[in-house]
Design an enzyme around this catalytic site. Structure first.
Site, mmCIF file in Angstrom:
data_model
loop_
_atom_site.group_PDB
_atom_site.id
_atom_site.type_symbol
_atom_site.label_atom_id
_atom_site.label_comp_id
_atom_site.label_asym_id
_atom_site.label_seq_id
_atom_site.Cartn_x
_atom_site.Cartn_y
_atom_site.Cartn_z
ATOM 1 N N HIS A 273 -7.934 -4.022 -0.660
ATOM 2 C CA HIS A 273 -7.426 -5.374 -0.929
ATOM 3 C C HIS A 273 -8.327 -6.072 -1.940
ATOM 4 O O HIS A 273 -8.257 -7.283 -2.110
ATOM 5 C CB HIS A 273 -7.379 -6.197 0.354
ATOM 6 C CG HIS A 273 -6.704 -5.498 1.483
ATOM 7 N ND1 HIS A 273 -7.390 -4.741 2.406
ATOM 8 C CD2 HIS A 273 -5.396 -5.397 1.799
ATOM 9 C CE1 HIS A 273 -6.521 -4.230 3.268
ATOM 10 N NE2 HIS A 273 -5.312 -4.603 2.922
ATOM 11 N N HIS B 169 0.812 -1.221 0.000
ATOM 12 C CA HIS B 169 0.000 0.000 0.000
ATOM 13 C C HIS B 169 0.844 1.270 0.000
ATOM 14 O O HIS B 169 0.346 2.338 0.348
ATOM 15 C CB HIS B 169 -0.899 0.040 1.241
ATOM 16 C CG HIS B 169 -1.812 -1.123 1.404
ATOM 17 N ND1 HIS B 169 -2.797 -1.413 0.501
ATOM 18 C CD2 HIS B 169 -1.882 -2.077 2.373
ATOM 19 C CE1 HIS B 169 -3.449 -2.498 0.917
ATOM 20 N NE2 HIS B 169 -2.912 -2.921 2.040
#
Lengths: 334, 334
Positions: A219, A57
């Site tokens: 996700h 991320h």
């Protein structure tokens, strides 16, 4: 899978090697474990702030470790929680006697491990508080905000808490301000393409060439609706409608806005999205006082974007405006 | 084509709307033309530095307009040169009596238009110098460097020149330092996927699912070789071999390194590339003193990366280290 990598099992550790080699004056690690990241210059007497979460991320999470932001981060595998042990080691390293605030996203693995780390720290007499980011409007309805995922809006919680700690405020006050930033932040996202987790090697989900998914998680968690890709202004209108529905903006109010790319979307497009966000606030007499447009919380190479809005008040405005400097994020007074 | 846009013909102008709305305290425009960008606070007596080039490469070119870097930029359509008229208008706006330095990439359209702008400025008595970035090692052989394209390494030329101008040096001296940074910078790139120009609507080129192209240009110009995607370390070794062949690094030397993502490649992978770059320099006894890893010159959503190296000396080290602050780039002393 078209990625720059060597062996997939070394993806996270080689990434960390690169980060420490690139930023040796700012970042280091403890317990002989590269996944236990801390700032090089821990300031005595200051409340410590740590985070943690899965890799994949960037700049979330570890990218906000630095001056005026966070003091440490426990780094997990791609989309995996770091261990309680790692969080505990980071906690011990950053504590300067004033206690430690954990700020992380609302995911069950992270919660279990941070809770356990807090217990271990408690045995050592380290005071720990927790603020769990849950800004993703798409992931649960009003009234069930505790079920919401934490996404890019955690940036504002880091910024507010980091500035408060840098000002020398105590643990209760830093926690109060972090929690206030959390409660006043809302995010909506939209995905155009999937990401690829290196260890898996293929797309996490499939999505049609003319489709978008509103509200998808970072996700690849399901969103609210999948539909035909609309013009940029219409996409923003749909996302902002849900944010406006939850925050009572009055003419004269001020906000901070983060238009965040999920990884594969060019900055040019993010500015086209911000243009419309700005128009919508202007129509309501609301000023976007602090604006960031770019990649702040990604999902590897996912194409898409999110819009986060922090409803400012006087003290949040002060904290958001204050300077910060990490290897991934720099903010100076203009 | 999965892009956030409204009408394709408005892509660049709506992007610019977004940029001016996001950064009103730092950026503005002249001649009632949003494509003529200048800083809001032009400093009296300082040498002006301007750039220009096609859109689609953010933060290149306009993203470096700001304190300690550039004073203005003429903005073209996606992958298109801005007009001579626009460059001339920017020139007039940034000139403070000390003359103006043009720094831009080696593309025929830009050269023609910047030359014409310089002539127009000359009629007005504005002294203009030009430094044309040609750092892309892949685009021509040694001895024909004047044919090389300008790519991400122009970042170092901006940084050095911007710092020199901020120090109050005169036009000849700022030009000398910019040219020195240019001559000591080399870049190699590799592409994994194509970009999509909005007005065209489909991929600029096709490339196999397991292929990479070494040396591809930032508009999709042909590279040196197309081959099977190799492990990250092997890719870096091949790229760096050509850079090492052209720069005489001695043990004890220092360099600045820029590992640049072309748009679609996650930062995680860029750090894996930098890890290997760092190893190769360490083996040679060379220190990577200033390091940037991220997106600095993109090709819309192209997956891929480039490595730029500036061979430092004492004065370039001073200029690269000095602070800068633009809406897209911020550098503070650590």
């Amino acid at each position: 899978m078209k990625k720059f990598l060597n062996e997939t099992e070394n993806f996270v550790d080689e990434m960390l090697d690169g980060i420490y080699l690139a930023h040796p004056r700012q970042l280091t690690y403890v317990n002989d474990d590269k996944r236990c990241m801390v700032v090089t210059n821990r300031k005595s007497g200051k409340v410590g702030i740590t985070t943690g979460g899965g890799s994949g991320h960037l700049p979330l999470f570890l990218g906000y470790v630095g001056d005026g932001m966070l003091d440490g981060a426990a780094v997990g595998g791609v989309f995996q929680s770091p261990s309680a042990e790692q969080m505990y080691e980071v906690t011990k390293a950053v504590d300067q006697g004033a206690g430690v605030l954990y700020i992380y996203g609302n995911y069950s693995g992270d919660i279990i491990n941070f809770d356990m780390a807090a217990e271990l720290a408690d045995f050592d007499g380290i005071k720990v508080r927790q603020v769990v980011g849950n800004d993703d409007v798409a992931s649960s309805v009003v009234g069930e905000e505790h079920k919401r995922r934490g996404v890019a809006g955690i940036f504002f919680v880091y910024k507010a808490a980091g500035a408060a700690a840098a000002e020398g405020l105590d643990l209760d006050e830093v926690t109060r301000l972090a929690d206030k930033a959390r409660l006043r932040t809302r995010t909506m996202g939209v995905a155009l393409s999937s990401c690829i987790v290196p260890e898996i090697g293929h797309a996490t989900f499939s999505i049609g060439e003319d489709e978008m998914e509103i509200g998808m998680g970072i996700h690849g968690e399901n969103g609210i609706s999948r539909k035909k890709l609309a013009p940029a202004d219409a996409v923003v209108d749909e996302m902002m409608e849900r944010i406006f529905a939850e925050q009572d903006y009055k003419s004269g109010d001020e906000v901070a806005v983060l238009v965040n790319g999920l990884g594969g979307t060019p900055k040019e497009e993010l500015y086209i999205l911000f243009r419309r966000v700005s128009q919508l606030f202007t129509e309501r007499g609301v000023t976007a006082k602090h604006v960031w447009v770019g990649e702040y919380a990604t999902s590897m190479e996912m194409a898409g974007a999110s819009i986060s809005v922090l409803h400012l008040d006087e003290e949040l405005d002060r904290l958001i405006a204050s300077p910060a400097n990490t290897p991934f994020f720099c903010h100076t007074k203009i």
